[in-house]
Design a protein around this motif. Structure first.
Motif, PDB file in Angstrom:
ATOM      1  N   ASP A  25       0.826  -1.208   0.000  1.00  0.00           N
ATOM      2  CA  ASP A  25       0.000   0.000   0.000  1.00  0.00           C
ATOM      3  C   ASP A  25       0.862   1.260   0.000  1.00  0.00           C
ATOM      4  O   ASP A  25       0.348   2.365   0.135  1.00  0.00           O
ATOM      5  CB  ASP A  25      -0.940   0.014   1.212  1.00  0.00           C
ATOM      6  N   ARG A  26       2.180   1.107  -0.158  1.00  0.00           N
ATOM      7  CA  ARG A  26       3.069   2.267  -0.240  1.00  0.00           C
ATOM      8  C   ARG A  26       2.941   2.922  -1.618  1.00  0.00           C
ATOM      9  O   ARG A  26       2.773   2.255  -2.628  1.00  0.00           O
ATOM     10  CB  ARG A  26       4.522   1.860   0.014  1.00  0.00           C
ATOM     11  N   VAL A  27       3.057   4.235  -1.641  1.00  0.00           N
ATOM     12  CA  VAL A  27       2.853   4.981  -2.883  1.00  0.00           C
ATOM     13  C   VAL A  27       4.113   5.041  -3.732  1.00  0.00           C
ATOM     14  O   VAL A  27       4.078   4.881  -4.947  1.00  0.00           O
ATOM     15  CB  VAL A  27       2.364   6.416  -2.554  1.00  0.00           C
ATOM     16  N   HIS A  28       5.249   5.281  -3.084  1.00  0.00           N
ATOM     17  CA  HIS A  28       6.499   5.482  -3.823  1.00  0.00           C
ATOM     18  C   HIS A  28       7.457   4.328  -3.532  1.00  0.00           C
ATOM     19  O   HIS A  28       7.931   4.176  -2.413  1.00  0.00           O
ATOM     20  CB  HIS A  28       7.151   6.807  -3.424  1.00  0.00           C
ATOM     21  N   LEU A  29       7.720   3.542  -4.542  1.00  0.00           N
ATOM     22  CA  LEU A  29       8.621   2.402  -4.407  1.00  0.00           C
ATOM     23  C   LEU A  29       9.688   2.461  -5.497  1.00  0.00           C
ATOM     24  O   LEU A  29       9.410   2.854  -6.632  1.00  0.00           O
ATOM     25  CB  LEU A  29       7.857   1.083  -4.525  1.00  0.00           C
ATOM     26  N   VAL A  30      10.914   2.062  -5.135  1.00  0.00           N
ATOM     27  CA  VAL A  30      12.026   2.030  -6.098  1.00  0.00           C
ATOM     28  C   VAL A  30      12.642   0.640  -6.070  1.00  0.00           C
ATOM     29  O   VAL A  30      13.476   0.341  -5.213  1.00  0.00           O
ATOM     30  CB  VAL A  30      13.101   3.091  -5.768  1.00  0.00           C
ATOM     31  N   PRO A  31      12.231  -0.233  -6.986  1.00  0.00           N
ATOM     32  CA  PRO A  31      12.850  -1.564  -7.052  1.00  0.00           C
ATOM     33  C   PRO A  31      14.229  -1.465  -7.697  1.00  0.00           C
ATOM     34  O   PRO A  31      14.345  -1.211  -8.897  1.00  0.00           O
ATOM     35  CB  PRO A  31      11.881  -2.362  -7.918  1.00  0.00           C
ATOM     36  N   ILE A  32      15.255  -1.633  -6.898  1.00  0.00           N
ATOM     37  CA  ILE A  32      16.622  -1.422  -7.396  1.00  0.00           C
ATOM     38  C   ILE A  32      17.573  -2.328  -6.634  1.00  0.00           C
ATOM     39  O   ILE A  32      17.367  -2.620  -5.449  1.00  0.00           O
ATOM     40  CB  ILE A  32      17.022   0.069  -7.226  1.00  0.00           C
ATOM     41  N   GLY A  33      18.576  -2.812  -7.319  1.00  0.00           N
ATOM     42  CA  GLY A  33      19.614  -3.606  -6.677  1.00  0.00           C
ATOM     43  C   GLY A  33      20.795  -2.727  -6.320  1.00  0.00           C
ATOM     44  O   GLY A  33      21.384  -2.095  -7.203  1.00  0.00           O
ATOM     45  N   LEU A  34      21.131  -2.654  -5.044  1.00  0.00           N
ATOM     46  CA  LEU A  34      22.214  -1.779  -4.592  1.00  0.00           C
ATOM     47  C   LEU A  34      23.307  -2.576  -3.890  1.00  0.00           C
ATOM     48  O   LEU A  34      23.022  -3.472  -3.095  1.00  0.00           O
ATOM     49  CB  LEU A  34      21.676  -0.717  -3.615  1.00  0.00           C
ATOM     50  N   ASP A  35      24.539  -2.219  -4.191  1.00  0.00           N
ATOM     51  CA  ASP A  35      25.695  -2.698  -3.443  1.00  0.00           C
ATOM     52  C   ASP A  35      26.132  -1.531  -2.565  1.00  0.00           C
ATOM     53  O   ASP A  35      26.840  -0.636  -3.010  1.00  0.00           O
ATOM     54  CB  ASP A  35      26.810  -3.111  -4.397  1.00  0.00           C
ATOM     55  N   LEU A  36      25.689  -1.534  -1.302  1.00  0.00           N
ATOM     56  CA  LEU A  36      25.907  -0.376  -0.441  1.00  0.00           C
ATOM     57  C   LEU A  36      27.375  -0.183  -0.085  1.00  0.00           C
ATOM     58  O   LEU A  36      27.791   0.941   0.211  1.00  0.00           O
ATOM     59  CB  LEU A  36      25.064  -0.509   0.830  1.00  0.00           C
ATOM     60  N   VAL A  37      28.168  -1.248  -0.126  1.00  0.00           N
ATOM     61  CA  VAL A  37      29.609  -1.096   0.121  1.00  0.00           C
ATOM     62  C   VAL A  37      30.238  -0.264  -0.989  1.00  0.00           C
ATOM     63  O   VAL A  37      31.045   0.646  -0.741  1.00  0.00           O
ATOM     64  CB  VAL A  37      30.286  -2.480   0.221  1.00  0.00           C
ATOM     65  N   THR A  38      29.848  -0.565  -2.237  1.00  0.00           N
ATOM     66  CA  THR A  38      30.358   0.214  -3.369  1.00  0.00           C
ATOM     67  C   THR A  38      29.861   1.647  -3.308  1.00  0.00           C
ATOM     68  O   THR A  38      30.619   2.598  -3.565  1.00  0.00           O
ATOM     69  CB  THR A  38      29.931  -0.428  -4.702  1.00  0.00           C
ATOM     70  N   VAL A  39      28.597   1.835  -2.950  1.00  0.00           N
ATOM     71  CA  VAL A  39      28.041   3.185  -2.837  1.00  0.00           C
ATOM     72  C   VAL A  39      28.811   3.989  -1.795  1.00  0.00           C
ATOM     73  O   VAL A  39      29.185   5.143  -2.013  1.00  0.00           O
ATOM     74  CB  VAL A  39      26.544   3.141  -2.480  1.00  0.00           C
TER      75      VAL A  39
END
Length: 249
Positions: A25-39
């Motif tokens: 029921d969330r309005v804003h969703l971002v389906p994304i694969g992230l490597d947070l170590v690289t970020v």
């Protein structure tokens, strides 16, 4: 995109995220694969603003033999301003090739041809903007997003940047053996750009006229087609100019 920490999604991951999104029921969703170590490793300036709340920038350890800081745009302009126009253009070309190698993931600039059209090198809209951003940072200029389309080879782009960063090169020009050996070296790839531009839209013709104006300023003597005449030149006149001035390049 891998270098920014964004990972490709498999079909299974994409479908699973779709199911999750449609059942939420969330309005804003971002389906994304992230490597947070690289970020996190991108540093404070490199982390995209939307991701900065997700990670804490990695602190890089400083050693006694740490690399020298990058040259500032002001220092670059001063250094290039002390060179001859030929040497200035050579130095700027090295800068451009190095940035291209970084964008394309090459181990060095040795594999980047100076006369290779950007399209043949593998540039798309995303990598073109990344190169523009890198050159903005290095030169301090405010370059357009259409940079690689307006200047279709590294050599042509470097010649343009040299006149923008250090328009009044102070050094004496190196002697040349004759008119045939002056000018064409700075205009490598222009003949191919002419072929592409004349077959394209009006915007490409306008970009070509700008390149030919720069060509006229770079060549010695009085070419048959004057700078003022380029604005109204026909296709046949442009071809005649290229055949006459750049036929041996």
């Amino acid at each position: 995109m891998d270098r920014t920490g964004i990972r490709a999604l498999t079909v299974e991951q994409g479908l699973a995220l779709w199911d999750t999104a449609t059942g939420s029921d969330r309005v804003h969703l971002v389906p994304i694969g992230l490597d947070l170590v690289t970020v996190a490793g991108l540093g404070e300036e490199g982390i995209p603003p939307l991701l900065r709340d997700l990670v804490r920038p990695a602190r890089r350890r400083r050693s006694a033999r740490s690399a020298a800081p990058a040259e500032s745009p002001a220092d670059l302009a001063r250094r290039l301003g002390r060179l001859s126009p030929t040497e200035r253009d050579r130095q700027v070309l090295n800068l451009v090739l190095g940035q291209i190698a970084a964008v394309l993931g090459y181990p060095s600039a040795d594999g980047v041809p100076a006369d290779g059209p950007f399209g043949d090198l593998g540039f798309d809209s995303l990598s073109s903007v990344e190169l523009r951003n890198r050159l903005n940072t290095a030169t301090g200029l405010n370059l357009p997003a259409t940079l690689v389309f307006d200047h279709p080879t590294p050599a042509i782009l470097a010649a343009h940047l040299g006149t923008e960063v250090a328009p009044d090169a102070a050094g004496e020009e190196e002697p040349a053996d004759g008119p045939a050996e002056r000018g064409p070296d700075q205009l490598s790839g222009l003949a191919q750009a002419v072929e592409e531009a004349l077959a394209g839209e009006n915007a490409q013709r306008d970009a070509l006229r700008g390149q030919l104006r720069a060509a006229l300023r770079a060549l010695d003597g009085e070419p048959g087609l004057g700078v003022d005449e380029l604005s109204s030149a026909s296709v046949d006149q442009l071809y005649a100019f290229v055949d006459r001035e750049l036929g041996d390049a």
